[in-house]
Enzyme design. Structure first.
Site, PDB file in Angstrom:
ATOM      1  N   CYS A 158     -61.163  -9.990  -0.739  1.00 35.84           N
ATOM      2  CA  CYS A 158     -60.831 -10.535  -2.049  1.00 35.84           C
ATOM      3  C   CYS A 158     -61.325  -9.580  -3.137  1.00 35.84           C
ATOM      4  O   CYS A 158     -62.260  -8.823  -2.929  1.00 35.84           O
ATOM      5  CB  CYS A 158     -61.449 -11.895  -2.325  1.00 35.84           C
ATOM      6  N   ARG A 214     -57.426  -5.454  -1.759  1.00 36.21           N
ATOM      7  CA  ARG A 214     -58.521  -6.178  -1.111  1.00 36.21           C
ATOM      8  C   ARG A 214     -58.072  -7.528  -0.548  1.00 36.21           C
ATOM      9  O   ARG A 214     -58.843  -8.209   0.129  1.00 36.21           O
ATOM     10  CB  ARG A 214     -59.654  -6.417  -2.108  1.00 36.21           C
ATOM     11  N   TRP A 254     -57.939 -12.872   0.014  1.00 35.97           N
ATOM     12  CA  TRP A 254     -57.619 -12.693   1.431  1.00 35.97           C
ATOM     13  C   TRP A 254     -58.331 -13.854   2.113  1.00 35.97           C
ATOM     14  O   TRP A 254     -59.565 -13.890   2.173  1.00 35.97           O
ATOM     15  CB  TRP A 254     -58.139 -11.363   1.945  1.00 35.97           C
ATOM     16  N   ASN A 256     -66.106 -13.534  -4.147  1.00 37.28           N
ATOM     17  CA  ASN A 256     -65.696 -12.659  -3.042  1.00 37.28           C
ATOM     18  C   ASN A 256     -66.815 -12.680  -2.008  1.00 37.28           C
ATOM     19  O   ASN A 256     -67.957 -12.362  -2.340  1.00 37.28           O
ATOM     20  CB  ASN A 256     -65.481 -11.237  -3.595  1.00 37.28           C
ATOM     21  N   GLY A 257     -66.468 -13.068  -0.776  1.00 34.36           N
ATOM     22  CA  GLY A 257     -67.487 -13.095   0.283  1.00 34.36           C
ATOM     23  C   GLY A 257     -67.377 -14.365   1.115  1.00 34.36           C
ATOM     24  O   GLY A 257     -66.389 -15.099   1.008  1.00 34.36           O
ATOM     25  N   GLU A 288     -54.308   6.618  16.517  1.00 36.74           N
ATOM     26  CA  GLU A 288     -54.052   6.437  15.087  1.00 36.74           C
ATOM     27  C   GLU A 288     -52.557   6.186  14.847  1.00 36.74           C
ATOM     28  O   GLU A 288     -52.187   5.365  14.005  1.00 36.74           O
ATOM     29  CB  GLU A 288     -54.557   7.680  14.326  1.00 36.74           C
ATOM     30  N   LYS A 295     -51.107   2.922  12.973  1.00 41.27           N
ATOM     31  CA  LYS A 295     -50.258   3.015  11.772  1.00 41.27           C
ATOM     32  C   LYS A 295     -48.964   2.253  11.974  1.00 41.27           C
ATOM     33  O   LYS A 295     -48.529   1.498  11.124  1.00 41.27           O
ATOM     34  CB  LYS A 295     -49.895   4.466  11.445  1.00 41.27           C
ATOM     35  N   GLU A 332     -49.479  -1.560  12.138  1.00 41.79           N
ATOM     36  CA  GLU A 332     -49.942  -2.095  10.850  1.00 41.79           C
ATOM     37  C   GLU A 332     -48.797  -2.357   9.886  1.00 41.79           C
ATOM     38  O   GLU A 332     -48.784  -3.373   9.202  1.00 41.79           O
ATOM     39  CB  GLU A 332     -50.868  -1.079  10.150  1.00 41.79           C
ATOM     40  N   HIS A 346     -51.626   3.717  35.995  1.00 42.75           N
ATOM     41  CA  HIS A 346     -52.610   2.733  36.451  1.00 42.75           C
ATOM     42  C   HIS A 346     -52.362   1.356  35.839  1.00 42.75           C
ATOM     43  O   HIS A 346     -53.265   0.527  35.774  1.00 42.75           O
ATOM     44  CB  HIS A 346     -54.030   3.206  36.141  1.00 42.75           C
ATOM     45  N   LYS A 373     -57.351  -3.696   2.613  1.00 43.28           N
ATOM     46  CA  LYS A 373     -57.860  -2.336   2.734  1.00 43.28           C
ATOM     47  C   LYS A 373     -59.375  -2.311   2.884  1.00 43.28           C
ATOM     48  O   LYS A 373     -59.938  -1.445   3.528  1.00 43.28           O
ATOM     49  CB  LYS A 373     -57.450  -1.523   1.509  1.00 43.28           C
TER      50      LYS A 373
HETATM   51  C1  G6P Z   1     -59.303  -1.922   7.308  1.00 45.27           C
HETATM   52  C2  G6P Z   1     -58.175  -1.052   6.812  1.00 45.27           C
HETATM   53  C3  G6P Z   1     -58.058   0.191   7.687  1.00 45.27           C
HETATM   54  C4  G6P Z   1     -59.392   0.931   7.734  1.00 45.27           C
HETATM   55  C5  G6P Z   1     -60.522   0.006   8.211  1.00 45.27           C
HETATM   56  C6  G6P Z   1     -61.881   0.669   8.018  1.00 45.27           C
HETATM   57  O1  G6P Z   1     -58.979  -2.486   8.519  1.00 45.27           O
HETATM   58  O2  G6P Z   1     -56.957  -1.769   6.804  1.00 45.27           O
HETATM   59  O3  G6P Z   1     -57.088   1.053   7.124  1.00 45.27           O
HETATM   60  O4  G6P Z   1     -59.289   2.004   8.617  1.00 45.27           O
HETATM   61  O5  G6P Z   1     -60.533  -1.179   7.412  1.00 45.27           O
HETATM   62  O6  G6P Z   1     -62.107   0.833   6.636  1.00 45.27           O
HETATM   63  P1  G6P Z   1     -63.121   1.866   6.026  1.00 45.27           P
HETATM   64  O7  G6P Z   1     -63.034   1.649   4.540  1.00 45.27           O
HETATM   65  O8  G6P Z   1     -64.478   1.523   6.563  1.00 45.27           O
HETATM   66  O9  G6P Z   1     -62.706   3.220   6.422  1.00 45.27           O
END
Ligand code: G6P
Length: 591
Positions: free
Chosen positions: A2, A27, A72, A98-99, A468, A472, A475, A491, A586
């Site tokens: 949030c 956020r 969120w 927020n929290g 990665e 991506k 996501e 396997h 994020k």
């Molecule tokens: C969230 C984001 C990811 C990110 C992860 C770690 O899940 O959606 O994109 O890699 O957090 O975030 P940080 O800010 O610690 O790199």
């Protein structure tokens, strides 16, 4: 998660908060709300949805003071009822939070038995506790008393209907910044929310509370002692958070990577000498093991870093997923060194491990895009990745920036002279060439967009990029994607291959080139649609995307651009909200 934003001052607070919330939307973005003063009354507007959805309700509204929230959901589904702001029972106090309050059920029973609760959130507990205690104490004392009872994390802003000239604020664990501008005071979960309205700011310490008026502010600790603010200047400019000519932040951020590498080189090299603090280098040289702690994309960048520290510095290195490490501490070596990778510097799981290791006085470094974050402030050493503001939820440039900075750090710790600087310049050029051929990624996207599953395969470094790539793609396209070391296919995972299942192989390493090709062929024999991303020296003419050659240990930086573009175009073809994918945020400030 949030985002919270508040403003008191001469500018139109409704506009400041609404625009600020747009910047904090990364956020969380499942519901939104704002409270502002009108004719000495408080008006609250909420919507299930995006910040933009509030616009019609705020048209031509003017106020000196406002607080807002973009959510969120944690407690209670995302709907209008659970959206913030929330009011106390008499409607005197209005809060955004927020929290997460972990003991909210207990507090509800112990202190608030006669109170009504409208939402399913933990936030209503906070605002009602303040109201309850304010019956017998000053507001300052009521807030401090409330803070002393709360367990969990919080950054809160409160309006008091009886005094609509100020915002009360308090925080523990969740981030909160106070911005000082010519016309007023802004409070925000991050620095982007202050841009345009504050030239200076103060990052609040945990367990701090305070009061902000248009032209002054006060900070106190939890026992009421006045604190001296540590004022810094706001370094982010509005151009950094502008989409420019790109349709999406993600596409812009993918394109920024070649230039970003050159600016990282400028920061970390003086001539051909690496410019990293000697104190940090010496500390790392003394350790017997490096422990890398991170989440998500940052953890995958950490895997590349492990390779550099082991190969260049001969220091055993292990990568830990932060959320696992909190609850199952591994055997720690005699002289450990911890490196925390975090784009935001605020990820709760990573921060929790950092605090735990800090207590044990282990030396630590944070590699982050936000040196002023909670992690940046807590750590002994901090290296900026200089990626520039990353706004799209799916991380791209922060990933490659972390890898680049790790390679430079490893070079410094090893003390061995290498061609790293010119090799990284070569990477920057190679990335540009990939970007010039991005329509190949669009072609791959067209081939996979209607499939149910996609698999990435590779070995060693190529496998780490596959991880990665899979992250991506899932996501932002919502297609089920997994990455496997190519040798592991037989396997188990090969059972999932059926007609036309896309399998994307990344092949950039000499030693594993042939074997990964054989593994891909095994899937094609079972009906898979195969794609190959290969380095020039190892390629076959029929490969899907032949990327330019760079130093072998840096090739993941180039293949990363390809996997990012494949994800981007697939999501684009599906018409998804690329910069704000569903269910994600994020900055994950809850464990
Ligand atoms: C969230 C984001 C990811 C990110 C992860 C770690 O899940 O959606 O994109 O890699 O957090 O975030 P940080 O800010 O610690 O790199």
């Amino acid at each position: 998660m949030c985002g919270i934003l508040g403003y008191v001052g001469l500018d139109n607070a409704v506009d400041v908060v609404h625009k600020g919330l747009e910047k904090l939307e990364y956020r969380g973005y499942d519901s939104v709300g704002i409270a502002y003063q009108q004719n000495m009354k408080v008006v609250i507007q909420k919507e299930k949805g995006r910040v933009i959805d509030l616009a019609p309700l705020l048209k031509n509204k003017n106020s000196n003071i406002a607080i807002g929230h973009t959510r969120w959901a944690t407690h209670g589904e995302p709907n209008k009822l659970n959206a913030h702001p929330h009011c106390s029972n008499t409607n005197r106090f209005i809060i955004v939070h927020n929290g997460i309050i972990e003991n909210y059920q207990k507090l509800k029973v112990e202190y608030l038995s006669g109170y009504d609760f409208i939402s399913q959130t933990d936030t209503e507990i906070i605002v009602n506790l303040v109201e309850l205690f304010s019956l017998t104490m000053s507001i300052n004392e009521a807030i401090r008393k409330t803070m002393s009872l709360l367990e969990g994390s919080y950054a809160c802003l409160i309006l008091d209907k009886k005094n609509l000239n100020c915002i009360y604020f308090f925080k523990d664990k969740s981030p909160l910044l106070l911005g000082i501008g010519k016309n007023g005071i802004t409070l925000s979960s991050d620095i982007t929310g202050l841009v345009g309205y504050a030239e200076q700011y103060v990052a609040l310490e945990d367990k701090t509370f305070g009061i902000a008026y248009a032209n002054r502010f006060y900070f106190y600790d939890i026992i009421g002692l006045k604190l001296e603010p540590n004022i810094k200047s706001v370094q982010v400019s509005s151009s950094e958070i502008d989409k420019k000519t790109f349709t999406h932040y993600m596409l812009k951020e993918i394109h920024e990577q070649p230039l970003m590498i050159r600016s990282i080189l400028q920061k970390y090299f003086i001539g051909d000498e690496v410019n990293i603090p000697l104190k940090l280098i010496n500390k790392m040289r003394k350790c017997d093991k490096i422990n890398i702690v991170a989440c998500g994309t940052s953890m995958y960048a950490g895997m590349m870093a492990k390779y550099y520290f082991e190969k260049l510095c001969s220091i055993p290195t292990e990568v830990f997923c932060a959320s696992e490490l909190i609850y199952s501490t591994p055997l720690i070596s005699k002289r450990p060194f911890f490196i925390f990778y975090s784009q935001s510097g605020e990820t709760a799981d990573v921060l929790a491990v950092m605090k735990k290791m800090k207590k044990q006085k282990f030396p630590m470094l944070c590699i982050t895009n936000n040196t002023e974050s909670s992690m940046g402030r807590l750590t002994d050493f901090c290296l900026d990745i200089y990626a520039g503001k990353e706004i799209a939820v799916a991380s791209t440039k922060a990933y490659t920036a972390m890898i680049v900075v790790s390679s430079i750090l490893a070079r410094a710790v090893s003390g061995v002279r290498t061609n790293l600087k010119s090799n990284l310049k070569g990477v920057s050029l190679a990335m540009e060439k990939v970007l010039n051929n991005k329509e190949i990624c669009l072609g791959i996207a067209k081939d996979i967009v209607n499939e149910k599953d996609v698999f990435y395969i590779g070995r060693g470094m190529d496998y780490w990029v596959c991880l990665e790539g899979a992250l991506k793609l899932k996501e932002i396209s919502y297609i089920h994607t997994e990455a496997f070391p190519s040798g592991e296919l037989k396997h188990g995972p090969i059972a999932l291959i059926h007609k036309d299942t896309p399998v994307i192989a990344i092949i950039t390493q000499e030693g594993t080139n042939r074997i990964t090709r054989s593994n891909l062929t095994e899937t094609i024999s079972r009906g898979a649609k195969g794609f190959v991303i290969s380095s020039k020296g190892l390629s076959l003419p029929e490969d899907t995307f032949i990327i330019p050659n760079v130093a072998h240990y840096l090739s993941p930086l180039v293949s990363a651009i390809v996997i990012q573009l494949i994800a981007f175009y697939t999501a684009l073809l599906k018409n998804n909200d690329i910069d704000k994918p569903k269910n994600l945020a994020k900055c994950v400030t809850v464990e």
